[in-house]
Design a protein around this motif. Structure first.
Motif, PDB file in Angstrom:
ATOM      1  N   ARG A   1       0.847  -1.184   0.000  1.00  0.00           N
ATOM      2  CA  ARG A   1       0.000   0.000   0.000  1.00  0.00           C
ATOM      3  C   ARG A   1       0.892   1.247   0.000  1.00  0.00           C
ATOM      4  O   ARG A   1       1.854   1.320   0.758  1.00  0.00           O
ATOM      5  N   LEU A   2       0.545   2.197  -0.829  1.00  0.00           N
ATOM      6  CA  LEU A   2       1.373   3.391  -0.973  1.00  0.00           C
ATOM      7  C   LEU A   2       0.712   4.585  -0.310  1.00  0.00           C
ATOM      8  O   LEU A   2      -0.512   4.734  -0.349  1.00  0.00           O
ATOM      9  N   ALA A   3       1.548   5.429   0.267  1.00  0.00           N
ATOM     10  CA  ALA A   3       1.056   6.658   0.874  1.00  0.00           C
ATOM     11  C   ALA A   3       0.577   7.602  -0.219  1.00  0.00           C
ATOM     12  O   ALA A   3       1.058   7.545  -1.363  1.00  0.00           O
ATOM     13  N   PRO A   4      -0.373   8.504   0.091  1.00  0.00           N
ATOM     14  CA  PRO A   4      -0.870   9.446  -0.918  1.00  0.00           C
ATOM     15  C   PRO A   4       0.239  10.257  -1.573  1.00  0.00           C
ATOM     16  O   PRO A   4       0.176  10.543  -2.775  1.00  0.00           O
ATOM     17  N   ARG A   5       1.269  10.619  -0.804  1.00  0.00           N
ATOM     18  CA  ARG A   5       2.349  11.430  -1.389  1.00  0.00           C
ATOM     19  C   ARG A   5       3.136  10.635  -2.439  1.00  0.00           C
ATOM     20  O   ARG A   5       3.630  11.207  -3.417  1.00  0.00           O
ATOM     21  N   VAL A   6       3.231   9.323  -2.244  1.00  0.00           N
ATOM     22  CA  VAL A   6       3.934   8.495  -3.223  1.00  0.00           C
ATOM     23  C   VAL A   6       3.103   8.369  -4.498  1.00  0.00           C
ATOM     24  O   VAL A   6       3.629   8.454  -5.616  1.00  0.00           O
ATOM     25  N   TRP A   7       1.786   8.169  -4.332  1.00  0.00           N
ATOM     26  CA  TRP A   7       0.890   8.142  -5.490  1.00  0.00           C
ATOM     27  C   TRP A   7       0.978   9.453  -6.264  1.00  0.00           C
ATOM     28  O   TRP A   7       1.070   9.462  -7.502  1.00  0.00           O
ATOM     29  N   ALA A   8       0.950  10.553  -5.528  1.00  0.00           N
ATOM     30  CA  ALA A   8       0.998  11.870  -6.168  1.00  0.00           C
ATOM     31  C   ALA A   8       2.296  12.044  -6.948  1.00  0.00           C
ATOM     32  O   ALA A   8       2.298  12.531  -8.088  1.00  0.00           O
ATOM     33  N   LEU A   9       3.404  11.626  -6.352  1.00  0.00           N
ATOM     34  CA  LEU A   9       4.702  11.757  -7.024  1.00  0.00           C
ATOM     35  C   LEU A   9       4.741  10.946  -8.308  1.00  0.00           C
ATOM     36  O   LEU A   9       5.142  11.454  -9.366  1.00  0.00           O
ATOM     37  N   GLY A  10       4.317   9.673  -8.243  1.00  0.00           N
ATOM     38  CA  GLY A  10       4.397   8.812  -9.416  1.00  0.00           C
ATOM     39  C   GLY A  10       3.472   9.238 -10.534  1.00  0.00           C
ATOM     40  O   GLY A  10       3.879   9.317 -11.701  1.00  0.00           O
ATOM     41  N   VAL A  11       2.218   9.550 -10.196  1.00  0.00           N
ATOM     42  CA  VAL A  11       1.242   9.903 -11.233  1.00  0.00           C
ATOM     43  C   VAL A  11       1.543  11.278 -11.825  1.00  0.00           C
ATOM     44  O   VAL A  11       1.497  11.475 -13.044  1.00  0.00           O
ATOM     45  N   VAL A  12       1.871  12.243 -10.958  1.00  0.00           N
ATOM     46  CA  VAL A  12       2.198  13.585 -11.465  1.00  0.00           C
ATOM     47  C   VAL A  12       3.452  13.530 -12.326  1.00  0.00           C
ATOM     48  O   VAL A  12       3.545  14.195 -13.364  1.00  0.00           O
ATOM     49  N   GLY A  13       4.428  12.709 -11.911  1.00  0.00           N
ATOM     50  CA  GLY A  13       5.660  12.619 -12.680  1.00  0.00           C
ATOM     51  C   GLY A  13       5.439  12.057 -14.075  1.00  0.00           C
ATOM     52  O   GLY A  13       5.905  12.631 -15.065  1.00  0.00           O
ATOM     53  N   LEU A  14       4.723  10.940 -14.186  1.00  0.00           N
ATOM     54  CA  LEU A  14       4.532  10.295 -15.487  1.00  0.00           C
ATOM     55  C   LEU A  14       3.460  10.981 -16.331  1.00  0.00           C
ATOM     56  O   LEU A  14       3.694  11.336 -17.487  1.00  0.00           O
ATOM     57  N   PHE A  15       2.274  11.154 -15.745  1.00  0.00           N
ATOM     58  CA  PHE A  15       1.185  11.747 -16.504  1.00  0.00           C
ATOM     59  C   PHE A  15       1.422  13.240 -16.734  1.00  0.00           C
ATOM     60  O   PHE A  15       1.241  13.750 -17.848  1.00  0.00           O
ATOM     61  N   GLY A  16       1.823  13.946 -15.681  1.00  0.00           N
ATOM     62  CA  GLY A  16       2.019  15.392 -15.800  1.00  0.00           C
ATOM     63  C   GLY A  16       3.088  15.757 -16.805  1.00  0.00           C
ATOM     64  O   GLY A  16       2.918  16.686 -17.600  1.00  0.00           O
ATOM     65  N   TYR A  17       4.191  15.014 -16.795  1.00  0.00           N
ATOM     66  CA  TYR A  17       5.266  15.316 -17.734  1.00  0.00           C
ATOM     67  C   TYR A  17       4.792  15.217 -19.171  1.00  0.00           C
ATOM     68  O   TYR A  17       5.026  16.108 -19.992  1.00  0.00           O
ATOM     69  N   HIS A  18       4.122  14.110 -19.498  1.00  0.00           N
ATOM     70  CA  HIS A  18       3.708  13.902 -20.885  1.00  0.00           C
ATOM     71  C   HIS A  18       2.606  14.878 -21.311  1.00  0.00           C
ATOM     72  O   HIS A  18       2.592  15.362 -22.449  1.00  0.00           O
ATOM     73  N   ALA A  19       1.685  15.188 -20.405  1.00  0.00           N
ATOM     74  CA  ALA A  19       0.637  16.144 -20.738  1.00  0.00           C
ATOM     75  C   ALA A  19       1.233  17.512 -21.043  1.00  0.00           C
ATOM     76  O   ALA A  19       0.856  18.177 -22.019  1.00  0.00           O
TER      77      ALA A  19
END
Length: 286
Positions: free
Chosen positions: A62-80
């Motif tokens: 189980r991942l902490a919200p900050r880890v989810w935020a880092l991973g999703v923002v990093g991958l999705f945010g970068y490409h968007a």
């Protein structure tokens, strides 16, 4: 795992990212967010293969919200942001601004615990940045009418450099969890595609193979090996070596006949190699 081995593994991502442009051209006319959804879905599947190859069962923590935020923002945010930049500014200039992320990685990493920013790192990053400028300049000039594109490109550099450096702060999170970030990015891309794009599928076998290659390599395995590199390897050296990605990408386009050779290529290659060698020397002094 030794620091040197982790750095070598992270370097594989740079080689894989060099094929991003070539396969993206082959995947036309698929629009960006649809392509994101397809490729990151394959990238999530790569995660299953990653765990199988390591002899691990699919049992993610189980991942902490900050880890989810880092991973999703990093991958999705970068490409968007990257696609937004290319749509709203001259590609060469926007690409140059977006490729400030290796330089920012080198600078930001100096603030990590146990790391020290040395002058060869800064000097090497600067020399390599000049090489990228020679390679991507293409005569485009900055203009006020392209402000949105340039702002998105700069934000793009901040997103990926921030993701890469902050990944070291969550070094206890296993690389297997990148699979979750890829899956989340694929799912998030679907509503954006439906809202802003018209669906278009790859043309023929070559188009579908390009999509598959993207998901397996530069938008798949690259994120897993990069995670190993930035968490356990020499993140400063990886940051500078990342300048080789646009150079190798251009060489690949030329060799395949997609782009024409330019006189500036030799100078750019010399600058990128010299910058990387200078940074490597700085790391070797440790």
């Amino acid at each position: 795992m030794t620091r040197r081995r982790a750095t070598l593994i992270g370097g594989i991502a740079i080689l894989l990212w060099s094929s991003l442009a070539l396969f993206s051209v082959g995947a036309a006319p698929v629009p960006p967010f649809q392509l994101n959804a397809l490729c990151f879905a394959v990238g999530a599947g790569v995660g299953l293969g990653w765990m199988w190859a390591g002899g691990r069962r699919v049992r993610l923590p189980r991942l902490a919200p900050r880890v989810w935020a880092l991973g999703v923002v990093g991958l999705f945010g970068y490409h968007a942001l990257y696609f937004t930049a290319l749509r709203n500014a001259p590609p060469a200039a926007a690409g140059l601004i977006a490729y400030l992320w290796p330089l920012l990685i080198v600078i930001f990493s100096g603030f990590l615990p146990g790391e020290r920013l040395r002058w060869p790192h800064l000097a090497g990053a600067t020399v390599s940045l000049i090489g990228v400028a020679v390679l991507l300049g293409g005569g485009d000039t900055l203009g006020a009418g392209n402000a949105l594109g340039y702002a998105a490109a700069f934000a793009c550099a901040l997103f990926w450099s921030g993701y890469s450096v902050l990944s070291r702060r969550v070094g206890d999170v296993p690389t297997d969890c990148v699979m979750l970030f890829c899956a989340a990015t694929a799912l998030l891309s679907v509503p954006f595609h439906l809202a802003f794009e018209e669906t278009a599928w790859p043309v023929g076998a070559a188009g579908w193979l390009s999509v598959l290659a993207l998901g397996l390599g530069p938008v798949g395995l690259a994120f897993y090996v990069w995670d190993v590199g930035v968490k356990r390897g020499d993140i400063q050296l990886l940051g500078v070596l990342s300048y080789a990605a646009p150079l190798l990408s251009t060489l690949l386009l030329i060799l395949t006949g997609v782009a024409a050779a330019e006189e500036s290529l030799a100078l750019a290659a010399l600058l990128v190699v010299c910058g990387a060698a200078l940074a490597a020397w700085g790391s070797a002094r440790r």
